[in-house]
Design an enzyme around this catalytic site. Structure first.
Site, short mmCIF file in Angstrom:
data_model
loop_
_atom_site.label_atom_id
_atom_site.label_comp_id
_atom_site.label_asym_id
_atom_site.label_seq_id
_atom_site.Cartn_x
_atom_site.Cartn_y
_atom_site.Cartn_z
N THR A 11 0.85 -1.19 0.00
CA THR A 11 0.00 0.00 0.00
C THR A 11 0.89 1.24 0.00
O THR A 11 2.07 1.16 0.35
CB THR A 11 -0.92 0.03 1.24
OG1 THR A 11 -1.85 1.10 1.14
CG2 THR A 11 -0.13 0.22 2.53
N ASN A 12 0.30 2.37 -0.40
CA ASN A 12 0.96 3.66 -0.19
C ASN A 12 0.07 4.55 0.67
O ASN A 12 0.28 5.75 0.75
CB ASN A 12 1.28 4.34 -1.53
CG ASN A 12 2.57 3.79 -2.13
OD1 ASN A 12 3.54 3.55 -1.42
ND2 ASN A 12 2.55 3.56 -3.42
N ASP A 72 -7.65 -5.85 1.68
CA ASP A 72 -8.78 -5.35 0.91
C ASP A 72 -10.00 -5.37 1.84
O ASP A 72 -10.16 -6.31 2.63
CB ASP A 72 -9.03 -6.20 -0.34
CG ASP A 72 -9.80 -5.43 -1.40
OD1 ASP A 72 -9.75 -4.18 -1.41
OD2 ASP A 72 -10.48 -6.07 -2.23
#
Ligand code: IMP
Length: 195
Positions: A11-12, A72
């Protein structure tokens, strides 16, 4: 599973990174996608939360070789047969990550419906060495008839967990994390990583 000292979180999202880094402390270095030079738009085209989380984690493992995990999340509404689920970020037609439009659309679909039961579900896919593990975190609750509160993000103003008489958007981050889907999935991850 051997104790790891370095792992990539696919992720960022700065908020998610801060959260896990502050829990993991010194014992585990958590790298972001940009930390490993990954600027690709990793495809999320699967039709389940599990499928998307695994696809993201496998992408990082295959292309960069790091042990990693990916998450998610979806909101699953009983009267809508589990929708928006994996499509939670793009629920309102023709929109993308527009929380206001998504909430308005959700409330319009539930108009006149008695059953307002819903749950948030987070799935985390962890790949360490050759071992793949799926972990989840669930919080059960209901969709209110109108938004309440200004904190948080996404569907927080219309989601009231069963454990509270307030919505997620009326809680502090600490109160929400203690009972949230992501908080629960993250606890399982840290347990698995022996942190
Ligand atoms: P993601 O997989 O974490 O990017 O979440 C997908 C979508 O689910 C987000 O764009 C939000 O619409 C919704 N969502 C995820 N987590 C939360 C939450 O904690 N509160 C409210 N909405 C959320």
């Amino acid at each position: 599973m051997p104790k790891l000292n370095k792992i990539v979180f696919a992720t960022n999202n700065a908020h998610k990174l801060d959260e896990i880094r502050s829990i993991a402390g010194e014992s585990l270095e958590v790298l972001s996608l940009s930390d490993i030079g990954c600027h690709a738009d990793i495809p999320e085209n699967e039709n389940t939360l599990e499928g998307n989380a695994l696809a993201k984690a496998r992408y990082v493992k295959e292309h960069y070789g790091y042990d990693c995990f990916a998450d998610d999340t979806g909101l699953e509404v009983e009267a809508l047969s589990g929708a928006p689920g994996v499509h939670s970020a793009r629920f309102a037609p023709g929109t993308d990550h527009d929380s206001q439009a998504n909430m308005t659309y959700l409330l319009s679909l539930l108009e006149g419906k008695e059953n307002r039961k819903a749950r948030f579900r987070t799935v985390i896919a962890l790949i360490a060495g050759k071992e793949e593990t799926l972990l989840d975190g669930i919080v059960e609750g209901e969709i209110l008839k109108s938004p309440q509160g200004n904190s948080g993000f996404g569907y927080d103003p219309v989601f009231k967990p069963n454990e509270s008489d307030r919505t997620f958007a009326q809680m502090t981050a600490e109160e929400k994390n203690a009972i949230s889907h992501r908080g629960r999935a993250t606890s399982k991850l840290l347990k698995k990583l022996k942190i």
